[in-house]
Design an enzyme around this catalytic site. Structure first.
Site, short mmCIF file in Angstrom:
data_model
loop_
_atom_site.label_atom_id
_atom_site.label_comp_id
_atom_site.label_asym_id
_atom_site.label_seq_id
_atom_site.Cartn_x
_atom_site.Cartn_y
_atom_site.Cartn_z
N LYS A 24 0.84 -1.20 0.00
CA LYS A 24 0.00 0.00 0.00
C LYS A 24 0.88 1.25 0.00
CE LYS A 24 -3.69 -0.07 2.66
NZ LYS A 24 -4.42 -0.22 3.94
C1 E4P Z 1 -7.73 0.34 4.37
O1 E4P Z 1 -6.96 -0.03 3.58
C2 E4P Z 1 -7.59 1.57 5.18
O2 E4P Z 1 -6.36 1.55 5.78
C3 E4P Z 1 -8.66 1.65 6.20
O3 E4P Z 1 -9.87 1.16 5.67
C4 E4P Z 1 -8.85 3.02 6.80
O4 E4P Z 1 -9.97 2.95 7.61
P1 E4P Z 1 -10.31 3.98 8.78
O5 E4P Z 1 -10.78 5.24 8.15
O6 E4P Z 1 -11.38 3.28 9.55
O7 E4P Z 1 -9.06 4.14 9.57
#
Ligand code: E4P
Length: 222
Positions: free
Chosen positions: A85
């Protein structure tokens, strides 16, 4: 539709992967930090639970291009089924392009606009992760952004999937599913809220009540 668990918590992963047909797990630095474990130890444990054939999406923490490249190369050497990522910043886009040239699979993350998504797809990201709830929280339209991104990807036939992320309720999840999103990554509490309904429980109890009144307590379908 691909289904991911958005958590680094092993108990949640064990519990839900036992019930649901998941495609893998997504983590981010915040989720990893909550587990108070070294990321490699944690990823090893996650893969042991879900199996090597499943996918993990794990994030770099460097903000600069060179740091992102080094972390991505390190992770991709160690894990076969990993998508690294990379946040969509200027350095992130450059890193996604370079990593795509190197054949390293990336997930463009922390995406809040269709503009970011279009450039990340063009740079060679395998997945684009728009953050639905974080947009909704600032009066943005999370689902609309996901819809726009899906349209862009389909228009140009990019070899990129949308993995909608950042959910706080099941309505957000179902709204992006209705738009035909390729993948969703859902935290355990939201996932659990999607797995049943009080009327289902009521109906099951009523079926059993009627059955046992007719055929006797404890009789089965045989
Ligand atoms: C996924 O890849 C993201 O890191 C995650 O869904 C972020 O979610 P949040 O807004 O609940 O932290």
């Amino acid at each position: 539709m691909e289904l991911y668990l958005d958590t680094g918590n092993l108990n949640e992963i064990k519990e839900l992967s036992d019930i649901l047909r998941i495609d893998g797990v997504t983590t981010n630095p915040t989720l990893v930090s909550k587990e108070r474990k070294n990321i490699i130890d944690l990823l090893d444990e996650i893969i042991e639970v879900i199996g090597e054939d499943k996918i993990v999406h794990a994030q770099v923490v460097s903000k600069d291009y060179q740091g992102m490249i080094e972390e991505a190369e390190f992770l991709s050497k160690r894990y076969k089924n990993i998508y690294v990522k990379i946040p969509v910043t200027v350095d992130g886009l450059k890193a996604i392009k370079e990593l795509s040239n190197e054949g390293i699979k990336t997930t463009a993350t922390a995406v809040f606009t269709a503009h970011q998504a279009a450039l990340a797809a063009k740079a060679g990201a395998c997945y684009i992760a728009p953050y639905v709830n974080r947009l909704d929280n600032i009066s943005g339209e999370g689902v609309k952004v996901v819809k726009d991104i899906i349209k862009i990807i389909n228009n140009y036939d990019f070899n990129t999937k949308v993995i909608a992320a950042s959910f706080k309720n099941s309505q957000q999840v179902i709204d992006v599913i209705k738009e035909g999103v390729h993948s969703i990554t859902v935290p355990a509490d939201v996932m659990k809220s999607m797995m049943g309904h009080p009327l289902t429980d009521y109906s099951v109890d009523k079926f059993i009540f009627d059955w046992e009144r007719a055929f006797g307590e404890g009789t089965k379908v045989t």
